[in-house]
Each structure stands twice: as C-alpha cells, then as structure tokens.
Design a protein around this motif. Structure first.
Motif, PDB file in Angstrom:
ATOM      1  N   THR A 179      44.240  52.126  39.709  1.00 51.49           N
ATOM      2  CA  THR A 179      42.735  51.566  39.715  1.00 51.49           C
ATOM      3  C   THR A 179      42.105  51.533  38.192  1.00 51.49           C
ATOM      4  OG1 THR A 179      42.634  52.119  41.809  1.00 51.49           O
ATOM      5  CG2 THR A 179      40.690  51.921  40.658  1.00 51.49           C
ATOM      6  N   PHE A 180      42.140  52.645  37.615  1.00 51.77           N
ATOM      7  CA  PHE A 180      41.795  52.874  36.117  1.00 51.77           C
ATOM      8  C   PHE A 180      42.428  51.774  35.376  1.00 51.77           C
ATOM      9  CE2 PHE A 180      41.516  58.031  36.483  1.00 51.77           C
ATOM     10  CZ  PHE A 180      40.558  57.836  37.217  1.00 51.77           C
ATOM     11  N   ALA A 181      43.719  51.492  35.271  1.00 49.52           N
ATOM     12  CA  ALA A 181      44.045  50.293  34.801  1.00 49.52           C
ATOM     13  C   ALA A 181      43.435  49.122  34.795  1.00 49.52           C
ATOM     14  CB  ALA A 181      45.712  50.305  34.813  1.00 49.52           C
ATOM     15  N   GLY A 182      42.934  48.760  36.194  1.00 50.33           N
ATOM     16  CA  GLY A 182      42.348  47.596  36.705  1.00 50.33           C
ATOM     17  C   GLY A 182      41.042  47.776  36.084  1.00 50.33           C
ATOM     18  N   GLN A 183      40.228  48.808  36.114  1.00 45.99           N
ATOM     19  CA  GLN A 183      39.179  48.800  35.391  1.00 45.99           C
ATOM     20  C   GLN A 183      38.951  48.600  33.842  1.00 45.99           C
ATOM     21  OE1 GLN A 183      37.625  52.652  36.908  1.00 45.99           O
ATOM     22  NE2 GLN A 183      37.386  52.012  38.840  1.00 45.99           N
ATOM     23  N   LEU A 184      40.138  48.722  33.373  1.00 44.77           N
ATOM     24  CA  LEU A 184      40.118  48.497  31.813  1.00 44.77           C
ATOM     25  C   LEU A 184      40.733  47.295  31.517  1.00 44.77           C
ATOM     26  CD1 LEU A 184      41.863  51.958  30.580  1.00 44.77           C
ATOM     27  CD2 LEU A 184      39.326  51.146  30.318  1.00 44.77           C
ATOM     28  N   GLY A 185      40.861  46.224  32.626  1.00 45.75           N
ATOM     29  CA  GLY A 185      41.308  44.927  32.464  1.00 45.75           C
ATOM     30  C   GLY A 185      42.912  44.658  32.190  1.00 45.75           C
ATOM     31  N   LEU A 186      43.631  45.814  32.330  1.00 45.61           N
ATOM     32  CA  LEU A 186      44.974  45.816  32.158  1.00 45.61           C
ATOM     33  C   LEU A 186      45.778  44.829  33.325  1.00 45.61           C
ATOM     34  CD1 LEU A 186      45.734  49.418  31.355  1.00 45.61           C
ATOM     35  CD2 LEU A 186      45.158  47.633  29.541  1.00 45.61           C
ATOM     36  N   ASP A 187      46.953  44.370  33.040  1.00 47.52           N
ATOM     37  CA  ASP A 187      47.992  43.801  33.868  1.00 47.52           C
ATOM     38  C   ASP A 187      48.126  44.952  34.753  1.00 47.52           C
ATOM     39  OD1 ASP A 187      49.997  42.833  35.287  1.00 47.52           O
ATOM     40  OD2 ASP A 187      50.783  41.558  33.467  1.00 47.52           O
ATOM     41  N   THR A 188      47.711  45.132  35.801  1.00 49.13           N
ATOM     42  CA  THR A 188      48.168  46.339  36.752  1.00 49.13           C
ATOM     43  C   THR A 188      49.659  46.239  37.185  1.00 49.13           C
ATOM     44  OG1 THR A 188      47.245  45.373  38.639  1.00 49.13           O
ATOM     45  CG2 THR A 188      45.991  46.820  37.563  1.00 49.13           C
ATOM     46  N   ALA A 189      50.168  45.198  37.445  1.00 49.12           N
ATOM     47  CA  ALA A 189      51.544  45.126  37.756  1.00 49.12           C
ATOM     48  C   ALA A 189      52.471  45.524  36.660  1.00 49.12           C
ATOM     49  CB  ALA A 189      52.006  43.600  38.054  1.00 49.12           C
ATOM     50  N   ALA A 190      52.155  44.992  35.530  1.00 50.47           N
ATOM     51  CA  ALA A 190      52.948  45.580  34.235  1.00 50.47           C
ATOM     52  C   ALA A 190      52.885  47.065  33.977  1.00 50.47           C
ATOM     53  CB  ALA A 190      52.635  44.931  33.104  1.00 50.47           C
ATOM     54  N   PHE A 191      51.610  47.531  34.303  1.00 49.40           N
ATOM     55  CA  PHE A 191      51.180  48.729  34.138  1.00 49.40           C
ATOM     56  C   PHE A 191      51.857  49.767  35.378  1.00 49.40           C
ATOM     57  CE2 PHE A 191      48.587  52.580  35.429  1.00 49.40           C
ATOM     58  CZ  PHE A 191      48.199  53.108  34.170  1.00 49.40           C
ATOM     59  N   GLU A 192      51.975  49.261  36.747  1.00 48.42           N
ATOM     60  CA  GLU A 192      52.698  50.060  37.478  1.00 48.42           C
ATOM     61  C   GLU A 192      54.281  50.333  37.132  1.00 48.42           C
ATOM     62  OE1 GLU A 192      51.830  50.393  41.818  1.00 48.42           O
ATOM     63  OE2 GLU A 192      50.659  48.428  41.472  1.00 48.42           O
ATOM     64  N   THR A 193      54.806  49.054  36.714  1.00 50.31           N
ATOM     65  CA  THR A 193      56.205  49.071  36.256  1.00 50.31           C
ATOM     66  C   THR A 193      56.431  50.154  35.326  1.00 50.31           C
ATOM     67  OG1 THR A 193      56.390  46.756  36.901  1.00 50.31           O
ATOM     68  CG2 THR A 193      58.106  47.558  35.244  1.00 50.31           C
ATOM     69  N   ALA A 194      55.360  50.262  34.289  1.00 53.47           N
ATOM     70  CA  ALA A 194      55.530  51.073  33.144  1.00 53.47           C
ATOM     71  C   ALA A 194      55.489  52.489  33.672  1.00 53.47           C
ATOM     72  CB  ALA A 194      54.353  50.839  32.122  1.00 53.47           C
TER      73      ALA A 194
END
Length: 199
Positions: free
Chosen positions: A131-146
């Motif tokens: 959720t934090f990643a989404g709030q920062l405008g990150l690609d959440t799918a790539a973030f979850e993979t990472a």
C-alpha cells in the motif's frame, strides 16, 4: 644445478616470502571500525532497524543534518534488522525494493511516519508495505516481485552481518569517519560530533 640457477631460486623464494608477508600484514591491519564511503570530507554511517522506535525518533534530526551539511558530509544508511522485530527484515527489503524504482528515501520517510501502524505487529505487514508503494506512485506489481527477491534480502542480511562485525549491538548506531558514536543520537549531539570531525 649451477651456482647461478641456485642463486636465482633463492632470490625467487625470498621475493615470494616478502610478497606473502606484505599481503598478510595488509589484511591483518585493516582496523577501520566501520566501512566508510567516499565523497564528503566526513562520512556518517548509520545502522538502523525500520521497526525501531529510537530509529524513528532520530530520523528527523538526521534529515535536518543532511540538508544542512549538503555535500560536505556523506550520509550512508545501512540496515540492521533486529530478529525480534517481526517485520524489520521485510521492511528493509521494502525500502530497497522502492530504491529499485528510485524512491528509497521516500520509502524510508513513509515507513517511519507510519511506523506506529505497522511496527510491533506479530503478523506480516507485506500488504501495508505494498500500500505504501502505491502511495508513492511505484509500480506495485514490480514492487511485490522485488519483495521476494533473494538478492535484496541477501543485501539486507549482509549489511546486518557487516554491522555486527563493526560492533553494532543495537539501533540506531552511528559511525563518524569510522569511529563509533557514543551517547544518545540527538540532533545536537550528532551535529557536535560532525563539526568536530570537520574541523
């Protein structure tokens, strides 16, 4: 064997012993208390745990110091997740995962600002970090993979091991030009130590 051949062998053996001794001597005399980074005249290395309330308390002062000193001081933040903190290791990986998308500092800040929501929990806070990643405008799918990237986890654990070898036993722990900072890491105390190192 001729006299000249024997003399050549002796010279080669002596040179080999001297080189081996030099390598061994160099290795054993690496007395730096903590790894230092190049760049500024003074390097401040901080080992922290994302779930640690004391690290959260020190964070605003460190941000202020960074802005005040600019390029004169290099600030290097390293992870030291404490095993008893259920989500500290994953939080550190989340920071590095955000860093892969250019938002490492922003994730650090958000994690500390929201620490009271996710810290101290005995269940995984993975969903909160996404959720934090989404709030920062990150690609959440790539973030979850990472978040599941073994290389990122190994980087975090390597920093913890490195900190342990340097004498870190709790967080936050600061080193200023390789010397361990003692006392409460308040803004004023850190500023005084940095000013002393700069002078």
């Amino acid at each position: 064997m001729s006299k000249n051949a024997r003399l050549s062998l002796i010279i080669v053996a002596v040179v080999a012993v001297v080189i081996a001794g030099f390598v061994l001597f160099s290795r054993n005399n690496n007395t730096t208390a903590a790894p230092q980074s190049g760049g500024g005249k003074v390097t401040v290395v901080e080992y922290l745990d994302m779930e640690c309330p004391s690290c959260r308390a020190a964070f605003p002062g460190v941000l202020k110091l960074k802005s005040e000193y600019g390029e004169r001081v290099t600030f290097d933040v390293r992870h030291f997740p404490i095993p008893s903190h259920r989500n500290a290791e994953l939080a550190a990986v989340a920071v590095e995962a955000a860093g892969a998308q250019g938002k490492r500092d922003e994730m650090f800040k958000l994690m500390f600002e929201r620490q009271q929501e996710w810290g101290g929990q005995q269940t995984s806070q993975r969903a909160a970090f996404v959720t934090f990643a989404g709030q920062l405008g990150l690609d959440t799918a790539a973030f979850e993979t990472a978040l599941g990237d073994s290389a990122l986890k190994e980087r975090v654990l390597a920093q913890r091991t490195e900190g342990g070898k340097a004498g870190v036993t709790g967080t936050p722990t600061f080193f200023i030009n390789g010397t361990k900072f003692t006392g409460a890491p308040s803004y004023d105390a850190l500023k005084s130590a940095i000013d002393k190192a700069l002078s």
